[in-house]
Design an enzyme around this catalytic site. Structure first.
Site, mmCIF file in Angstrom:
data_model
loop_
_atom_site.group_PDB
_atom_site.id
_atom_site.type_symbol
_atom_site.label_atom_id
_atom_site.label_comp_id
_atom_site.label_asym_id
_atom_site.label_seq_id
_atom_site.Cartn_x
_atom_site.Cartn_y
_atom_site.Cartn_z
ATOM 1 N N MET A 326 0.825 -1.204 0.000
ATOM 2 C CA MET A 326 0.000 0.000 0.000
ATOM 3 C C MET A 326 0.865 1.262 0.000
ATOM 4 O O MET A 326 0.666 2.165 -0.820
ATOM 5 C CB MET A 326 -0.933 -0.004 1.210
ATOM 6 C CG MET A 326 -1.861 1.198 1.272
ATOM 7 S SD MET A 326 -2.923 1.371 -0.187
ATOM 8 C CE MET A 326 -4.078 0.017 0.084
ATOM 9 N N ASP A 345 10.301 3.452 6.138
ATOM 10 C CA ASP A 345 9.878 2.281 6.891
ATOM 11 C C ASP A 345 10.689 2.240 8.188
ATOM 12 O O ASP A 345 11.479 3.151 8.466
ATOM 13 C CB ASP A 345 10.059 1.003 6.068
ATOM 14 C CG ASP A 345 9.013 -0.044 6.422
ATOM 15 O OD1 ASP A 345 9.018 -0.498 7.590
ATOM 16 O OD2 ASP A 345 8.182 -0.399 5.556
ATOM 17 N N VAL A 402 0.733 2.150 7.532
ATOM 18 C CA VAL A 402 1.251 1.019 8.311
ATOM 19 C C VAL A 402 0.090 0.104 8.690
ATOM 20 O O VAL A 402 -1.067 0.361 8.346
ATOM 21 C CB VAL A 402 2.002 1.515 9.567
ATOM 22 C CG1 VAL A 402 3.175 2.410 9.164
ATOM 23 C CG2 VAL A 402 1.072 2.274 10.524
ATOM 24 N N GLU A 404 -2.965 -1.975 10.499
ATOM 25 C CA GLU A 404 -4.152 -1.458 11.178
ATOM 26 C C GLU A 404 -4.060 -1.722 12.685
ATOM 27 O O GLU A 404 -4.820 -2.522 13.248
ATOM 28 C CB GLU A 404 -5.409 -2.120 10.594
ATOM 29 C CG GLU A 404 -5.717 -1.720 9.164
ATOM 30 C CD GLU A 404 -6.281 -0.311 9.061
ATOM 31 O OE1 GLU A 404 -7.497 -0.145 9.147
ATOM 32 O OE2 GLU A 404 -5.486 0.641 8.898
ATOM 33 N N LYS A 409 0.056 3.110 14.740
ATOM 34 C CA LYS A 409 -0.283 4.328 14.015
ATOM 35 C C LYS A 409 -0.019 5.569 14.873
ATOM 36 O O LYS A 409 0.479 6.590 14.385
ATOM 37 C CB LYS A 409 -1.745 4.283 13.552
ATOM 38 C CG LYS A 409 -1.988 3.292 12.418
ATOM 39 C CD LYS A 409 -3.447 3.294 11.983
ATOM 40 C CE LYS A 409 -3.702 2.291 10.880
ATOM 41 N NZ LYS A 409 -3.077 2.658 9.594
ATOM 42 N N HIS A 452 -8.062 7.111 2.359
ATOM 43 C CA HIS A 452 -8.160 5.655 2.209
ATOM 44 C C HIS A 452 -7.981 5.289 0.737
ATOM 45 O O HIS A 452 -8.890 5.465 -0.074
ATOM 46 C CB HIS A 452 -9.528 5.179 2.729
ATOM 47 C CG HIS A 452 -9.778 3.720 2.536
ATOM 48 N ND1 HIS A 452 -11.054 3.194 2.485
ATOM 49 C CD2 HIS A 452 -8.924 2.673 2.362
ATOM 50 C CE1 HIS A 452 -10.971 1.889 2.296
ATOM 51 N NE2 HIS A 452 -9.700 1.550 2.211
#
Length: 713
Positions: A326, A345, A402, A404, A409, A452
């Protein structure tokens, strides 16, 4: 001022300039047809003083299609009117074609639909090789077919086998491809050259009779016995039905018009085309597709949801947190539109792995001819992998992508947010977690918003923008600007668990699971979903996203509700999902779920569904299965609309088609209700509720609209 300017020079060459006054584009509407009739009348009256005609445009586009608002007004009772309207338009183009003087099109911009049909009626076509210029007959993409002779002429110019895919699929082509097919005479660098070559062609004394008007004409690719290769004639309709599942009448009508018209003379073929157009133009599917895929899409892409009075902004430097599929997809989408990106990352090594995936992606695009080596290298050069938060310094927008997990988060938000440029925006790519809660980790919740994206990002056109409780109008405007900047289509929703798309899609996959628990054949559920036009069966989706993950998410939601002092109502599908996890069937990644998966990529439904859940024992017809899959999503969408999570019918329809694959023929979840009729839809929903559970019971808003027989508009 007329829509068509008529200018005759001293050499007797008439230039017809398409120039709809006060409009950005020319459209083949009532005013245009009237102007065209006046121009053709004058050409015929002055024929003795005319050496030739050049048709060109004063707009950036040559000529667009017909007036879609007028199509929306048609009812099944207007069949004759639609037929005669089509016949009148094509009679004008036929008179131009038979004028007895050479007629050339100087094409300076895209000619689609009616514009392409006008060009095909000319004797020669000189097309500018401009970036983005497209030629074609895209009507089937809106549930219609060409109605001004496009099918008849295209088939006669290049034969059935070459013409039918263009007509049925509605694909547009470049000037170079049109030249290869023989649809344009020359491709030239600019409009001045096109006009000059058109004049030279007129002066050369060209043949004025089209091939199909000459004695002895034969259709390209035909033989004495067949209008095309016999194998093609047998298989093309079968392949169409397999692809469209009979849900798109325009595609079938287009193929019928092409096949039937190829067997008769030009005038008869034209009448066939008009009849087929009237059939689909007065039908419900065209209205559904035009409403959403044209008007609603047009408004969404034009930024209708953008707050007024706020200056536009542009993202020059983007930060993406997470280098997985994503995060990498978001970075790729932005870099492909010229945005410099930092892809961070937890470690540089992880970020480099993300870059390796992106390199593999662009290599595939090069191999498929979708991009060039130079463009791919430039794109990758705009993305900087990183393991350090400091490298995000000065970003106008940072998007976290990142896992869920709220704690994760929150951690990356606190680490990265201080790196934003003044006034910068922080966004979460969460698909389900409420934005207001995630914004608690932010020092500036007014600058926090949800973006989203959908996977795979390079192919999915939608971005769902979620406003938190404290999200400012300036932040919303900036988010909309960014989504448009990278060429995606936005919808805007308010905060809630699952927002719009995830909530609606969740009902679909759970309903599929529930039907198996009810004893319905899993094969029937999956096949009916495909027949309805849903891109992936609900059981396949559950296997792909992981049954164990879905189960865990449900357990987390129950714990959250308990902590909040509330309770979650029982929901369809979770019983069988929990049982499948207990049985060691967690999904595809875990070795198998509803399906068994072979090492060669094959899959077969797990035989244990019959023994464990009696799947296949219940007697139910396909229509009941289809209604359960389509109605449950529409009912949930109405609930979400009623709650104010989604504020416009436009965003509900666009979001359901582009985000979750609700069938295009329906026009989207709320347009589907309008097509059925709110009263009839509510009655059917009640019947489904009586048979299968209260989840189908009509919400209050639907009851109110049904009582007034009021549509969702």
């Amino acid at each position: 001022m007329d829509c068509i300017r008529y200018d005759r020079d001293a050499d007797g060459i008439v230039t017809l300039t398409l120039d709809n006054p006060g409009k950005s584009a020319n459209m083949m509407n009532t005013a245009f047809r009237a102007a065209l009739e006046r121009a053709v009348d004058r050409l015929e009256a002055e024929r003795g003083q005319i050496r030739g005609v050049i048709v060109t445009s004063a707009k950036k586009t040559f000529l667009a299609g017909g007036d879609l608002s007028a199509i929306l007004a048609l009812t099944p009772g207007d069949f004759a009117d639609a037929f005669h309207r089509a016949e009148h338009t094509k009679s004008l183009l036929r008179r131009l074609e038979l004028l007895g003087r050479p007629v050339a099109a100087a094409i300076n911009g895209s000619a689609l639909g009616g514009g392409m049909e006008l060009c095909l009626a000319c004797h020669a076509r000189f097309c500018v090789d401009a970036k983005g210029l497209k030629l074609g007959l895209p009507e089937t993409n809106l549930g219609l077919i060409p109605a001004a002779g496009g099918i008849v002429r295209l088939v006669r110019m290049i034969g059935l086998q070459a013409a039918v895919p263009m007509i049925v699929d509605g694909k547009s082509i470049s000037p170079a491809k049109a030249l290869e097919l023989g649809l344009v005479t020359e491709v030239v660098p600019d409009i001045d050259t096109a006009l000059r070559q058109a004049r030279d062609w007129i002066a050369s004394g060209p043949e004025l009779t089209k091939p199909w008007d000459r004695k002895g004409y034969t259709l390209p690719g035909s033989t004495e016995a067949y209008i095309a290769d016999p194998m093609y004639l047998r298989t093309a309709p079968i392949l169409l039905i397999k692809k469209s599942r009979g849900r798109y009448p325009a595609q079938e009508a287009a193929m019928r018009a092409a096949f039937e018209g190829a067997s008769v003379d030009f005038d008869a073929a034209s009448r066939i085309e008009s009849r087929r157009f009237a059939e689909v133009g007065t039908g419900p599917v065209a209205k559904n597709m035009i409403t959403t895929l044209f008007f609603h899409m047009q408004d969404a892409n034009a930024g209708k949801a953008r707050p007024e009075g706020i200056a536009p902004r542009k993202v020059s430097r983007l930060g993406v947190l997470g280098a997985g599929m994503m995060g990498g997809g978001i970075a790729h989408a932005a870099a492909s539109r010229g945005v410099d990106c930092v892809m961070k990352d937890a470690t540089l090594e992880n970020a480099e792995k993300g870059m390796d995936r992106l390199r593999g992606m662009v290599e595939g695009q090069i191999a498929r001819g979708h991009t060039s080596r130079d463009k791919a290298d430039a794109l990758l050069a705009r993305i900087r992998p990183s393991g350090e938060a400091k490298d995000l310094d000065g970003c106008d927008l940072i998007i976290e992508a990142v896992f869920e997990d709220r704690a994760l988060k929150a951690s990356v938000t606190r680490e990265a947010e201080p790196m934003l440029a003044p006034g910068g925006i922080f966004a979460s790519n969460t698909s389900t977690l409420p934005i207001t809660g995630l914004a608690e980790a932010s020092a500036k919740p007014a600058n926090f918003i949800g973006l989203h994206f959908f996977s795979p990002v390079d192919r999915m056109p939608l971005v769902e923008i979620i406003k938190g409780r404290e999200t400012s109008a300036e932040t919303l405007a900036g988010a909309l600007d960014f989504v448009q900047q990278i060429g995606k289509t936005p919808i805007v929703v308010n905060d809630s668990r699952g927002f719009f798309t995830s909530r609606v899609f969740g009902t679909y996959i759970r309903e599929g699971a529930q039907m198996v628990e009810d004893g319905i054949s899993a094969a029937l559920v999956e096949n009916v979903a495909a027949d309805a036009g849903l891109p992936v069966g609900p059981l396949t989706v559950l296997d792909q996203v992981s049954l164990s993950l879905t189960h865990s998410a449900r357990q987390q939601a129950l714990r959250d509700a308990e902590a909040e002092g509330t309770t979650l109502a029982p929901a369809a599908g979770y019983g069988i999902i929990a049982r499948m996890v207990e049985l060691g069937r967690p999904g595809r990644a875990g070795g198998g779920g509803f399906y068994d998966y072979g090492a060669d990529g094959s899959k077969t439904l797990w035989p244990g569904l019959a023994t464990q859940f009696n799947a296949g024992s219940a007697s139910i017809d396909a229509k009941e299965v289809e209604d359960r899959l389509l109605y449950i999503q529409a009912i949930e969408a109405i609930r979400i609309f009623e709650e104010g999570v989604v504020e416009t019918v436009r965003d509900a329809n666009v979001g359901s088609i582009l985000g979750i694959g609700y069938p295009r023929w329906t026009g989207g979840v709320l347009q589907f209700v309008t097509m059925i009729g709110t009263a009839a839809f509510a009655a059917r929903a009640d019947a489904l509720a009586d048979a299968h559970g209260e989840r189908f019971r009509p919400p209050a808003l639907l009851r109110e609209k049904a009582a007034r027989n009021e549509a969702f508009v």
